[in-house]
Write a protein that holds these residues in place. Structure first.
Motif, PDB file in Angstrom:
ATOM      1  N   ASN A 174      -6.605   2.177   0.483  1.00  6.31           N
ATOM      2  CA  ASN A 174      -6.051   3.100  -0.514  1.00  6.31           C
ATOM      3  C   ASN A 174      -5.575   2.413  -1.789  1.00  6.31           C
ATOM      4  OD1 ASN A 174      -6.519   5.214   1.247  1.00  6.31           O
ATOM      5  ND2 ASN A 174      -4.436   5.173   2.097  1.00  6.31           N
ATOM      6  N   LEU A 175      -6.188   1.268  -2.105  1.00  6.13           N
ATOM      7  CA  LEU A 175      -5.874   0.619  -3.380  1.00  6.13           C
ATOM      8  C   LEU A 175      -6.532   1.381  -4.521  1.00  6.13           C
ATOM      9  CD1 LEU A 175      -6.272  -3.169  -2.513  1.00  6.13           C
ATOM     10  CD2 LEU A 175      -4.150  -1.882  -2.840  1.00  6.13           C
ATOM     11  N   LEU A 176      -5.797   1.546  -5.635  1.00  3.72           N
ATOM     12  CA  LEU A 176      -6.303   2.293  -6.782  1.00  3.72           C
ATOM     13  C   LEU A 176      -7.438   1.522  -7.445  1.00  3.72           C
ATOM     14  CD1 LEU A 176      -5.976   4.759  -8.676  1.00  3.72           C
ATOM     15  CD2 LEU A 176      -4.366   3.369 -10.019  1.00  3.72           C
ATOM     16  N   VAL A 177      -8.569   2.215  -7.661  1.00  2.00           N
ATOM     17  CA  VAL A 177      -9.730   1.621  -8.315  1.00  2.00           C
ATOM     18  C   VAL A 177      -9.798   2.028  -9.779  1.00  2.00           C
ATOM     19  CG1 VAL A 177     -12.254   1.485  -8.321  1.00  2.00           C
ATOM     20  CG2 VAL A 177     -11.004   1.504  -6.151  1.00  2.00           C
ATOM     21  N   SER A 192      -3.330  16.174  -5.060  1.00  7.72           N
ATOM     22  CA  SER A 192      -3.950  16.415  -3.755  1.00  7.72           C
ATOM     23  C   SER A 192      -3.845  15.182  -2.862  1.00  7.72           C
ATOM     24  CB  SER A 192      -5.420  16.796  -3.948  1.00  7.72           C
ATOM     25  OG  SER A 192      -6.166  15.669  -4.388  1.00  7.72           O
ATOM     26  N   GLY A 193      -4.282  15.369  -1.626  1.00  6.88           N
ATOM     27  CA  GLY A 193      -4.444  14.219  -0.747  1.00  6.88           C
ATOM     28  C   GLY A 193      -5.677  13.407  -1.153  1.00  6.88           C
ATOM     29  N   LEU A 194      -6.001  12.398  -0.350  1.00  5.13           N
ATOM     30  CA  LEU A 194      -7.161  11.550  -0.642  1.00  5.13           C
ATOM     31  C   LEU A 194      -8.336  12.023   0.198  1.00  5.13           C
ATOM     32  CD1 LEU A 194      -5.397   8.057  -0.701  1.00  5.13           C
ATOM     33  CD2 LEU A 194      -5.674   9.705  -2.548  1.00  5.13           C
ATOM     34  N   TYR A 195      -9.473  12.272  -0.470  1.00  4.01           N
ATOM     35  CA  TYR A 195     -10.655  12.823   0.204  1.00  4.01           C
ATOM     36  C   TYR A 195     -11.860  11.918  -0.068  1.00  4.01           C
ATOM     37  CZ  TYR A 195      -7.949  17.141   0.603  1.00  4.01           C
ATOM     38  OH  TYR A 195      -6.996  18.065   0.892  1.00  4.01           O
ATOM     39  N   SER A 196     -12.527  11.512   1.003  1.00  4.07           N
ATOM     40  CA  SER A 196     -13.800  10.798   0.833  1.00  4.07           C
ATOM     41  C   SER A 196     -14.872  11.804   0.465  1.00  4.07           C
ATOM     42  CB  SER A 196     -14.184  10.054   2.109  1.00  4.07           C
ATOM     43  OG  SER A 196     -14.290  10.972   3.187  1.00  4.07           O
ATOM     44  N   TYR A 197     -15.828  11.378  -0.349  1.00  3.39           N
ATOM     45  CA  TYR A 197     -16.769  12.355  -0.885  1.00  3.39           C
ATOM     46  C   TYR A 197     -18.236  11.904  -0.781  1.00  3.39           C
ATOM     47  CZ  TYR A 197     -16.104   9.201  -4.866  1.00  3.39           C
ATOM     48  OH  TYR A 197     -15.994   8.083  -5.660  1.00  3.39           O
ATOM     49  N   ASN A 198     -18.517  10.814   0.023  1.00  2.40           N
ATOM     50  CA  ASN A 198     -19.916  10.480   0.313  1.00  2.40           C
ATOM     51  C   ASN A 198     -19.988   9.823   1.698  1.00  2.40           C
ATOM     52  OD1 ASN A 198     -19.465   7.606   0.079  1.00  2.40           O
ATOM     53  ND2 ASN A 198     -19.445   7.887  -2.154  1.00  2.40           N
ATOM     54  N   LEU A 199     -21.184   9.705   2.231  1.00  4.26           N
ATOM     55  CA  LEU A 199     -21.345   9.198   3.586  1.00  4.26           C
ATOM     56  C   LEU A 199     -21.042   7.709   3.697  1.00  4.26           C
ATOM     57  CD1 LEU A 199     -24.475  11.120   4.895  1.00  4.26           C
ATOM     58  CD2 LEU A 199     -22.081  11.459   5.487  1.00  4.26           C
ATOM     59  N   GLN A 200     -21.114   6.988   2.568  1.00 11.68           N
ATOM     60  CA  GLN A 200     -20.791   5.568   2.627  1.00 11.68           C
ATOM     61  C   GLN A 200     -19.280   5.333   2.717  1.00 11.68           C
ATOM     62  OE1 GLN A 200     -23.159   6.719   0.482  1.00 11.68           O
ATOM     63  NE2 GLN A 200     -24.817   5.934   1.774  1.00 11.68           N
ATOM     64  N   HIS A 201     -18.486   6.349   2.362  1.00 15.33           N
ATOM     65  CA  HIS A 201     -17.030   6.242   2.466  1.00 15.33           C
ATOM     66  C   HIS A 201     -16.481   5.025   1.733  1.00 15.33           C
ATOM     67  CE1 HIS A 201     -17.860   9.146   5.593  1.00 15.33           C
ATOM     68  NE2 HIS A 201     -16.579   9.496   5.586  1.00 15.33           N
ATOM     69  N   LEU A 202     -17.074   4.727   0.595  1.00 15.07           N
ATOM     70  CA  LEU A 202     -16.576   3.579  -0.163  1.00 15.07           C
ATOM     71  C   LEU A 202     -15.322   3.919  -0.951  1.00 15.07           C
ATOM     72  CD1 LEU A 202     -19.950   2.187  -1.527  1.00 15.07           C
ATOM     73  CD2 LEU A 202     -18.688   1.475   0.498  1.00 15.07           C
ATOM     74  N   ARG A 203     -15.148   5.187  -1.307  1.00 14.64           N
ATOM     75  CA  ARG A 203     -14.048   5.593  -2.174  1.00 14.64           C
ATOM     76  C   ARG A 203     -13.414   6.903  -1.674  1.00 14.64           C
ATOM     77  NH1 ARG A 203     -14.966   1.159  -3.367  1.00 14.64           N
ATOM     78  NH2 ARG A 203     -15.621   0.300  -5.388  1.00 14.64           N
ATOM     79  N   LYS A 204     -12.189   7.102  -2.165  1.00 13.72           N
ATOM     80  CA  LYS A 204     -11.491   8.363  -1.925  1.00 13.72           C
ATOM     81  C   LYS A 204     -11.093   8.979  -3.276  1.00 13.72           C
ATOM     82  CE  LYS A 204      -9.429   7.257   2.581  1.00 13.72           C
ATOM     83  NZ  LYS A 204      -8.164   7.079   3.311  1.00 13.72           N
ATOM     84  N   TYR A 205     -11.011  10.319  -3.274  1.00 11.51           N
ATOM     85  CA  TYR A 205     -10.795  11.069  -4.516  1.00 11.51           C
ATOM     86  C   TYR A 205      -9.452  11.806  -4.434  1.00 11.51           C
ATOM     87  CZ  TYR A 205     -12.089  14.206  -8.430  1.00 11.51           C
ATOM     88  OH  TYR A 205     -12.151  14.887  -9.632  1.00 11.51           O
ATOM     89  N   GLN A 206      -8.686  11.747  -5.536  1.00  2.00           N
ATOM     90  CA  GLN A 206      -7.418  12.489  -5.610  1.00  2.00           C
ATOM     91  C   GLN A 206      -7.370  13.288  -6.914  1.00  2.00           C
ATOM     92  OE1 GLN A 206      -3.700  10.322  -6.283  1.00  2.00           O
ATOM     93  NE2 GLN A 206      -2.652  11.654  -4.796  1.00  2.00           N
ATOM     94  N   LEU A 207      -7.018  14.584  -6.814  1.00  2.69           N
ATOM     95  CA  LEU A 207      -6.920  15.468  -7.975  1.00  2.69           C
ATOM     96  C   LEU A 207      -5.479  15.513  -8.463  1.00  2.69           C
ATOM     97  CD1 LEU A 207      -8.023  17.690  -9.920  1.00  2.69           C
ATOM     98  CD2 LEU A 207      -7.494  19.354  -8.095  1.00  2.69           C
ATOM     99  N   LEU A 208      -5.294  15.480  -9.796  1.00  2.00           N
ATOM    100  CA  LEU A 208      -3.974  15.545 -10.419  1.00  2.00           C
ATOM    101  C   LEU A 208      -3.969  16.686 -11.436  1.00  2.00           C
ATOM    102  CD1 LEU A 208      -3.653  11.724 -11.208  1.00  2.00           C
ATOM    103  CD2 LEU A 208      -2.891  12.893  -9.138  1.00  2.00           C
TER     104      LEU A 208
END
Length: 481
Positions: A174-177, A192-208
């Motif tokens: 959960n380090l900020l990229v 929002s919470g943190l949501y992965s958005y691809n099958l590789q799960h390299l990153r998580k997405y947060q909405l503000l």
């Protein structure tokens, strides 16, 4: 009781209105908070669906994708499983996700690996410590673009049109990229919470989202409209009730003043006749025909005035109940005015007043009731003499204009102030110097009666007056055909 009404009615109404408005504001504030919580829950659900569809979209470019394999990633079971995997965390835990698609099958592997010895990772670029291929980076960029589009659509569906931002985090630690959120931005209403958005799960997405007020108010639109209508209707109700109370109070005061003034009006001619008869007997005026005739004329005039006042009250009662019958016939307006002026000659001499009448060369006839129309002319001329003061001059003019007859009663008396002119024809209303105190006694019924009779003859009556410049009452009647 009058003191309580006049002193506390308006403050009490204002206090009730303020309390009602205050309660409505508290109610709306509570609804605002409840709707804001509900909107945040809907946004959390929407973010989960957006991430789910972003993963599904990433499978479109797969070679020979299986339909069941793709549909699985739209199911609520997968969403729950993915959230559990995303939220899992412990010291030394590595989450590994892999999948493989062939022509006849697809394999998904979810691995939770606990390392007893912590390995040194590239915390900047690859904290998950597995090789990142160009294809994975391409998928990640495509998934982020799709995720942003899905989030924009979701926010639009919730009527959130204000600026919004996002942050991207590493999947494992959960380090900020990266972030589009300014460092000195305003306080956030939603993140929002943190949501992965691809099958590789390299990153998580947060909405503000800095502000949800607009969307919450939109959801509350029917509450706001109903509350505004409630306040408006309450205000209107208080206004009309207070206006009605004020009218009733004025009407009650007018009736009291009417009773006092009518008593005086009735006693005056009776006292005058009694004094005249007493003088005739006391001074034996039967031997002096001239003086006797004067006293008899005075008595006759006062009795005529008394009879007119009684008729006025009786006619008013009939007019109010719609029972005043009009016996219409062909009536010569100018002859009627002449008769009224002649009957007032004694009063004119006593008052030092003068009435001049300009008659039309063309006869002026109307279809009307001679008795009531004569009373109308008598009232207007008597009012001019009574309120105009000693030496008043009255100019009466009658003329025919096409199919209408215009009659004007213009005097050089004190006039009527503009603030009273709209109410001069109201029942019991009299122009006041001070409350219930009048320079001239009267009933307050004369002009009301005049207006009612004129209206019953399909005519109109209007007033033109300036203070200290006299008054001009103008009657407009339809001519006889």
């Amino acid at each position: 009781m009058k003191f309580l009404k006049s002193r506390f009615a308006y403050p009490l109404a204002a206090f009730c209105l303020v309390i009602s408005t205050f309660l409505q504001v508290i109610w709306l504030f509570q609804i605002f908070n409840a709707q804001q919580i509900k909107l945040k829950e809907d946004l959390d659900m929407g973010m989960g669906n957006a991430a789910k569809h972003a993963i599904y979209a990433s499978l479109i470019e797969e070679t020979n994708p299986l339909s069941k394999y793709k549909e699985f990633f739209l199911s609520p079971e997968w969403l729950n499983l993915k959230l559990a995997l995303d939220n899992a965390g412990a010291k030394g835990l590595t989450k590994i996700f892999s999948y493989d698609v062939s022509e006849d099958s697809a394999m998904i592997s979810l691995t939770l690996q606990f390392n007893h010895k912590l390995q040194i990772k590239d915390k900047k670029n690859n904290p998950d410590n597995f090789p990142i291929t160009p294809k994975m980076q391409s998928y990640a960029a495509y998934s982020l673009k799709y995720m942003n589009h899905a989030v924009d659509s979701m926010l639009y569906s919730f009527h959130i049109y204000s600026l919004h931002y996002y942050r991207i985090y590493h999947y494992s630690n959960n380090l900020l990229v990266s972030s589009t959120y300014p460092s000195k931005a305003d306080k956030l209403s939603y993140y929002s919470g943190l949501y992965s958005y691809n099958l590789q799960h390299l990153r998580k997405y947060q909405l503000l989202v800095p502000s949800l007020a607009g969307a919450v108010l939109y959801r509350m639109r029917f509450y706001l409209i109903s509350s505004s209508l409630m306040i408006l209707l309450t205000s209107a109700t208080f206004y009309f009730i207070l206006k009605l109370l004020k009218s009733q109070l004025l009407y009650a005061n007018a009736r009291i003043a009417f009773t006092s003034n009518m008593t005086h009006e009735l006693k005056t001619p009776v006292a005058t006749v009694a004094l005249a008869l007493e003088s005739i007997v006391k001074y034996k005026l039967t031997d002096e025909p001239v003086k006797l005739n004067d006293y008899l004329e005075i008595s006759q005039h006062e009795l005529q005035r008394l009879n007119l006042m009684i008729d006025k009250v009786l006619n008013l009662d009939q007019t109010e109940h719609g029972e005043l019958p009009l016996i219409e016939e062909l009536y010569d307006v100018q002859t009627g005015i002449d008769q009224v002026i002649s009957s007032l000659q004694l009063q004119l001499r006593q008052n030092g007043s003068d009435v001049s009448f300009e008659a039309s060369e063309i006869p002026c006839f109307v279809n009307g009731d001679p008795v009531h129309l004569t009373n109308v002319f008598y009232n207007l001329i008597e009012n001019a003499l009574k309120y105009g003061g000693r030496g008043v001059k009255l100019f009466v003019r009658c003329k025919c204009v096409q199919d209408r007859i215009i009659i004007s009663f213009k005097d050089n008396g004190p006039g009527i102030a503009l603030i009273y002119q709209k109410r001069i024809f109201e029942r019991f209303f009299r122009v006041q110097n001070n409350e219930n105190i009048h320079n001239v006694k009267g009933t307050g019924l004369g002009l009301y009666y005049v207006q009612q009779i004129v209206l019953k003859h399909n005519g109109t009556i209007s007033l033109k007056s300036d203070l200290n410049k006299g008054s001009d009452f103008i009657i407009n009647l339809p001519a006889a055909t």
